[in-house]
Write a protein that holds these residues in place. Sequence first.
Motif, PDB file in Angstrom:
ATOM      1  N   GLN A  55      97.745  10.536 117.719  1.00 49.90           N
ATOM      2  CA  GLN A  55      97.166  10.071 116.468  1.00 49.90           C
ATOM      3  C   GLN A  55      96.844   8.516 116.387  1.00 49.90           C
ATOM      4  O   GLN A  55      95.688   8.390 115.747  1.00 49.90           O
ATOM      5  CB  GLN A  55      98.305  10.530 115.326  1.00 49.90           C
ATOM      6  CG  GLN A  55      98.448  12.097 115.152  1.00 49.90           C
ATOM      7  CD  GLN A  55      99.615  12.363 114.294  1.00 49.90           C
ATOM      8  OE1 GLN A  55     100.429  11.721 114.201  1.00 49.90           O
ATOM      9  NE2 GLN A  55      99.369  13.216 113.639  1.00 49.90           N
ATOM     10  N   ILE A  56      97.555   7.718 116.688  1.00 51.33           N
ATOM     11  CA  ILE A  56      97.350   6.435 116.838  1.00 51.33           C
ATOM     12  C   ILE A  56      96.166   6.089 117.749  1.00 51.33           C
ATOM     13  O   ILE A  56      95.393   5.164 117.198  1.00 51.33           O
ATOM     14  CB  ILE A  56      98.367   5.513 117.227  1.00 51.33           C
ATOM     15  CG1 ILE A  56      99.659   5.540 116.334  1.00 51.33           C
ATOM     16  CG2 ILE A  56      98.059   3.947 117.222  1.00 51.33           C
ATOM     17  CD1 ILE A  56     100.772   4.793 116.687  1.00 51.33           C
ATOM     18  N   LEU A 114      93.123   7.051 115.466  1.00 47.08           N
ATOM     19  CA  LEU A 114      93.119   5.967 114.387  1.00 47.08           C
ATOM     20  C   LEU A 114      92.431   4.736 114.744  1.00 47.08           C
ATOM     21  O   LEU A 114      91.666   4.154 114.152  1.00 47.08           O
ATOM     22  CB  LEU A 114      94.161   5.776 113.670  1.00 47.08           C
ATOM     23  CG  LEU A 114      94.646   7.102 112.786  1.00 47.08           C
ATOM     24  CD1 LEU A 114      96.053   6.771 112.358  1.00 47.08           C
ATOM     25  CD2 LEU A 114      94.057   7.233 111.724  1.00 47.08           C
ATOM     26  N   GLY A 115      92.864   4.272 116.032  1.00 48.13           N
ATOM     27  CA  GLY A 115      92.273   3.037 116.423  1.00 48.13           C
ATOM     28  C   GLY A 115      93.285   1.867 116.074  1.00 48.13           C
ATOM     29  O   GLY A 115      93.123   0.835 116.565  1.00 48.13           O
ATOM     30  N   LYS A 116      93.703   1.804 114.892  1.00 51.10           N
ATOM     31  CA  LYS A 116      94.856   0.801 114.563  1.00 51.10           C
ATOM     32  C   LYS A 116      95.942   1.505 113.669  1.00 51.10           C
ATOM     33  O   LYS A 116      95.880   2.518 112.920  1.00 51.10           O
ATOM     34  CB  LYS A 116      93.996  -0.292 113.816  1.00 51.10           C
ATOM     35  CG  LYS A 116      93.465   0.350 112.325  1.00 51.10           C
ATOM     36  CD  LYS A 116      92.798  -1.047 111.499  1.00 51.10           C
ATOM     37  CE  LYS A 116      92.240  -0.470 110.217  1.00 51.10           C
ATOM     38  NZ  LYS A 116      91.974  -1.675 109.492  1.00 51.10           N
ATOM     39  N   ARG A 127     104.508   5.972 109.468  1.00 55.20           N
ATOM     40  CA  ARG A 127     105.464   5.104 110.265  1.00 55.20           C
ATOM     41  C   ARG A 127     105.526   5.457 111.804  1.00 55.20           C
ATOM     42  O   ARG A 127     104.877   6.792 112.066  1.00 55.20           O
ATOM     43  CB  ARG A 127     106.798   5.054 109.579  1.00 55.20           C
ATOM     44  CG  ARG A 127     107.476   6.475 109.649  1.00 55.20           C
ATOM     45  CD  ARG A 127     108.846   6.269 108.953  1.00 55.20           C
ATOM     46  NE  ARG A 127     109.289   7.742 109.056  1.00 55.20           N
ATOM     47  CZ  ARG A 127     110.553   8.126 109.474  1.00 55.20           C
ATOM     48  NH1 ARG A 127     111.269   7.174 110.200  1.00 55.20           N
ATOM     49  NH2 ARG A 127     111.014   9.361 109.366  1.00 55.20           N
ATOM     50  N   THR A 128     105.992   4.800 112.663  1.00 47.95           N
ATOM     51  CA  THR A 128     106.153   5.280 113.947  1.00 47.95           C
ATOM     52  C   THR A 128     107.811   5.242 114.158  1.00 47.95           C
ATOM     53  O   THR A 128     108.397   4.339 113.472  1.00 47.95           O
ATOM     54  CB  THR A 128     105.387   4.509 114.904  1.00 47.95           C
ATOM     55  OG1 THR A 128     105.897   3.060 114.803  1.00 47.95           O
ATOM     56  CG2 THR A 128     104.027   4.595 114.526  1.00 47.95           C
ATOM     57  N   TYR A 129     107.967   5.744 115.273  1.00 47.79           N
ATOM     58  CA  TYR A 129     109.385   5.768 115.989  1.00 47.79           C
ATOM     59  C   TYR A 129     109.574   4.875 117.040  1.00 47.79           C
ATOM     60  O   TYR A 129     108.367   4.661 117.747  1.00 47.79           O
ATOM     61  CB  TYR A 129     109.956   7.008 116.522  1.00 47.79           C
ATOM     62  CG  TYR A 129     110.072   8.325 115.490  1.00 47.79           C
ATOM     63  CD1 TYR A 129     110.474   7.955 114.191  1.00 47.79           C
ATOM     64  CD2 TYR A 129     109.804   9.393 116.121  1.00 47.79           C
ATOM     65  CE1 TYR A 129     110.803   8.869 113.243  1.00 47.79           C
ATOM     66  CE2 TYR A 129     109.982  10.521 114.990  1.00 47.79           C
ATOM     67  CZ  TYR A 129     110.352  10.237 113.721  1.00 47.79           C
ATOM     68  OH  TYR A 129     110.603  11.230 112.948  1.00 47.79           O
ATOM     69  N   PRO A 130     110.512   3.866 117.171  1.00 48.22           N
ATOM     70  CA  PRO A 130     110.620   2.927 118.446  1.00 48.22           C
ATOM     71  C   PRO A 130     110.407   3.907 119.708  1.00 48.22           C
ATOM     72  O   PRO A 130     110.856   4.878 119.603  1.00 48.22           O
ATOM     73  CB  PRO A 130     111.921   2.473 118.262  1.00 48.22           C
ATOM     74  CG  PRO A 130     112.313   2.566 116.572  1.00 48.22           C
ATOM     75  CD  PRO A 130     111.519   3.923 116.179  1.00 48.22           C
ATOM     76  N   ALA A 137      99.765  -0.554 119.534  1.00 46.23           N
ATOM     77  CA  ALA A 137      99.523  -0.611 117.926  1.00 46.23           C
ATOM     78  C   ALA A 137     100.598  -0.014 117.265  1.00 46.23           C
ATOM     79  O   ALA A 137     100.889  -0.384 115.916  1.00 46.23           O
ATOM     80  CB  ALA A 137      98.209   0.174 117.674  1.00 46.23           C
ATOM     81  N   ALA A 138     101.457   0.813 117.905  1.00 47.71           N
ATOM     82  CA  ALA A 138     102.612   1.493 117.005  1.00 47.71           C
ATOM     83  C   ALA A 138     103.611   0.403 116.713  1.00 47.71           C
ATOM     84  O   ALA A 138     104.759   0.653 115.803  1.00 47.71           O
ATOM     85  CB  ALA A 138     103.176   2.577 117.899  1.00 47.71           C
ATOM     86  N   ALA A 139     103.778  -0.788 117.164  1.00 52.27           N
ATOM     87  CA  ALA A 139     104.896  -1.651 117.045  1.00 52.27           C
ATOM     88  C   ALA A 139     104.806  -2.428 115.793  1.00 52.27           C
ATOM     89  O   ALA A 139     103.629  -2.783 115.485  1.00 52.27           O
ATOM     90  CB  ALA A 139     104.965  -2.377 118.279  1.00 52.27           C
TER      91      ALA A 139
END
Length: 472
Positions: free
Chosen positions: A272-273, A276-278, A293-296, A302-304
Amino acid sequence: MIYVGVLAELLGIEQLAIEEALRHQLRSKEKAVNVNTDAVEIGRKYVRENFQKRDPYGLSRLDKTEGKILIEGNTASAMGALFGGCTVAAWYPITPASSLSESLEELMEQYRRDDSGRKNYAFVQAEDEIAAVGMALGAGWCGARAMTGTSGPGMSLMSEFVGYGYYAEVPFVIFNVQRIGPSTGLPTRTAQGDLLAAAYLSHGDTKHLLLIPSTVEECYEFGMLAFDLADRFQTPVFVLSDLDLGMNVWLTDRFEYPAKPFDRGKVLTEEQIKRLGKFERYRDVDGDGICYRTYPGNPHAAAAYFTRGSGHNERAAYTEDGLDYQRVLDRLLVKFETARKEMPPSEVNLVPGAKVGIIAYGSSDQAMAEARDLLTAGGLKTSYLKIRAFPFAVEPIRDFLKKHEKVFIVEQNRDAQMLGILKMEIGREAMKIKPILHYSGFPVPTEAIVEGVHNKHREAAETAPVGMEGGE
């Protein structure tokens, strides 16, 4: 145990029931079970050889409770947490909440294992309540469904971490089994005195989601629901029980096995990210106040993000810009209003022709049915509204107030805390509500409700202007 055997023989209690109770109490200690069973049989034999029963009293199995169970509210909450997907629990012992965590540990030990028998949960007795809630917050940030259990004094210590969870938007659940305060108070007495503290816990502007069970069934249901709400709204969620409900044994129907899958809310996957690109952690894309949100461990760069308890903007970057801070706080309020539509609704029982309405919540509900029957027998019909959560839907309560000339609220605290919240949330319409308060530490008795309604009803009539009821 010899004495148990004597009574069992005199009253006709089946030996099987005694043995089942022994095995439950002594668990796997087979030798201890056998020794105690022998002692019971000594008592039974002595009665058979020496006594002649002359009274008509005895016990026999009946069927009106067939299919029902006996359970404490704390055990029901623990079962709800288990079925709600809780895999991390951190706690510090405190009356009357300890048995909730202890029950959850037993359930996890039995059911939270993989096919090889390896534990797939973490259960930690922390050094204090601050550490316990910090562990729950950290686990929630990692993506686990995490909880802690406590009572009023412990919740006070958790204040800063709860504010952190609210502001940084980290999900976890706090089960607060209320007792009398302030300070140490009366640890073995019940109350509803933590309502305001839980709703607004922490410094600064906070508004938390509260679930308020009134039965052991709701302890179970809300125990599950709390984790869905925490994930969906990315925030700490409180389940506010009390000593009466939590530590006493209640008769109830068997609980329904959950049918719905977990609601993990707005969690982005790597794919999904990529599309989205960002990714901006604290940007409201959908207008409901809830961000993605994202999980660690998400491998996409870009997920961090930093989970900041200090000032941050939409990109999760540190800032001291006042407008950035204001935008975050305003969005959190939008999220709170979105949650208002998703919380368990108030239960309303309207009685045709009733001019008096009563509001209650939590364990106060247990006395309401009998109290209303007595009021009806005395010629005063009453409608009833039970609040089950905060934030609550405002319009049903406003409608309830409009339909009745007089409205009373039953609370187990000195300062009418729910009434205070109603005045803040509803406004002027709530000014007509009169409190009936019981805060001795014992469960609110039916007589206190009946007497309180009659007294308040009479006071209102005596102070009414000329030409109105009771004003002559």
